[in-house]
Design a protein around this motif. Structure first.
Motif, mmCIF file in Angstrom:
data_model
loop_
_atom_site.group_PDB
_atom_site.id
_atom_site.type_symbol
_atom_site.label_atom_id
_atom_site.label_comp_id
_atom_site.label_asym_id
_atom_site.label_seq_id
_atom_site.Cartn_x
_atom_site.Cartn_y
_atom_site.Cartn_z
ATOM 1 N N THR A 161 -5.315 14.357 6.495
ATOM 2 C CA THR A 161 -4.500 13.066 6.320
ATOM 3 C C THR A 161 -2.980 13.525 6.466
ATOM 4 O O THR A 161 -2.730 14.574 6.171
ATOM 5 N N THR A 164 -0.940 15.907 4.092
ATOM 6 C CA THR A 164 -1.666 16.844 3.358
ATOM 7 C C THR A 164 -1.699 18.078 3.830
ATOM 8 O O THR A 164 -1.700 18.505 5.273
ATOM 9 N N THR A 189 -12.094 5.338 1.892
ATOM 10 C CA THR A 189 -12.113 6.488 1.356
ATOM 11 C C THR A 189 -13.280 6.824 0.556
ATOM 12 O O THR A 189 -13.778 5.986 -0.103
ATOM 13 N N GLU A 232 -10.976 10.163 4.624
ATOM 14 C CA GLU A 232 -10.358 8.594 4.611
ATOM 15 C C GLU A 232 -10.322 8.338 6.164
ATOM 16 O O GLU A 232 -10.140 9.071 6.874
ATOM 17 N N ASP A 241 -8.751 14.680 3.127
ATOM 18 C CA ASP A 241 -7.660 14.486 2.194
ATOM 19 C C ASP A 241 -7.619 15.750 1.274
ATOM 20 O O ASP A 241 -6.458 16.266 0.813
ATOM 21 N N ASP A 242 -8.929 16.101 0.810
ATOM 22 C CA ASP A 242 -8.961 17.194 -0.083
ATOM 23 C C ASP A 242 -10.298 17.828 0.010
ATOM 24 O O ASP A 242 -11.273 17.206 0.454
#
Length: 251
Positions: A161, A164, A189, A232, A241-242
């Motif tokens: 994203t 990020t 998400t 996402e 995103d993580d």
């Protein structure tokens, strides 16, 4: 716990003692005796019960538990591995505090005990999955993990994203296969799980030094691991995103 007893320091002392006590062979008897002298009370057997024969080896030595009797006495349990077996070592410890600092000594005979068996893990039902989102995510995740392994920062940014920044393996591993993806139903998400197979180099990375050559005949390995990712959807594409380690196995 008993007031005034420094349990953390006592557990560290017992673990250090266990590293000496649990490793012995006839060839090292003299050395072991001199090392044990730093831990045991004056007048105790120099080999602390070992007759000088046989061999024992211990690794993965860690403090496990402590039972405090009073402000000066405790029994520390240390966990260790010997061959295929997980075991515990019970170590009686005496503590003497004062102006000269915190001091400990092994105050009695240690005891080796079996470690508890592994817990029984019950089955947990998996979530309702989104097949359409899974099909969309797979090629994106393959690209992400390939560049996550290689450390190609510019390419990796295509899969994360905006704003990020994720660290990478920088070539320590390479991507072999996206084994499976679990995508629960939800909105734009999602929290998903991916099982990835990495290629583990069979020898050290290539060196620019002409005198350093790769070890001949060494085969690369494969290592399967599970990750939990926050993804996402933006437009018609999914972005990471993580990323972190996955939780327990489901299904």
């Amino acid at each position: 716990m008993g007031s005034g007893f420094p349990d953390d320091q006592a557990m560290a002392f017992a673990a250090q003692f266990a590293g000496v006590y649990l490793n012995f062979s006839p060839e090292d008897a003299v050395s072991r005796s001199s090392k044990l002298a730093a831990f045991v009370a004056e007048g105790m057997d120099q080999q602390l019960g070992w007759d000088g024969n046989g061999k024992l080896g211990a690794v993965a030595i860690q403090p496990y538990d402590i039972e405090i009797a009073d402000d000066a006495n405790a029994v520390v349990t240390v966990a260790f591995q010997s061959g295929p077996r997980r075991l515990h070592l019970s170590v009686p410890v005496y503590y003497s505090g004062g102006d000269d600092g915190r001091r400990f000594v092994v105050s009695g005979w240690p005891a080796i005990l079996p470690a508890p068996a592994p817990a029984q893990l019950p089955q947990v039902a998996g979530p309702e999955t989104d097949d359409a989102a899974t099909a969309e995510l797979k090629p994106q995740l393959e690209g992400f993990f390939r560049n996550y392994a290689s450390g190609n920062t510019a390419e990796l940014q295509r899969y994360v994203t905006a704003g990020t920044s994720l660290p990478s393996f920088a070539g320590a591993f390479s991507f072999a296969e996206l084994k499976s993806v679990v995508v629960p139903v939800g909105g734009a998400t999602r929290e998903i799980e991916a099982v990835v197979v990495w290629v583990v180099p069979g020898s050290a990375p290539a060196s620019t030094d002409p005198d350093v050559t790769a070890e001949p005949g060494v085969t690369d390995g494969r290592l399967q691991q599970a990750y939990r990712l926050t993804v996402e959807k933006q437009g018609d594409k999914w972005y990471v995103d993580d990323i972190r380690g996955a939780g327990r196995v489901v299904g």
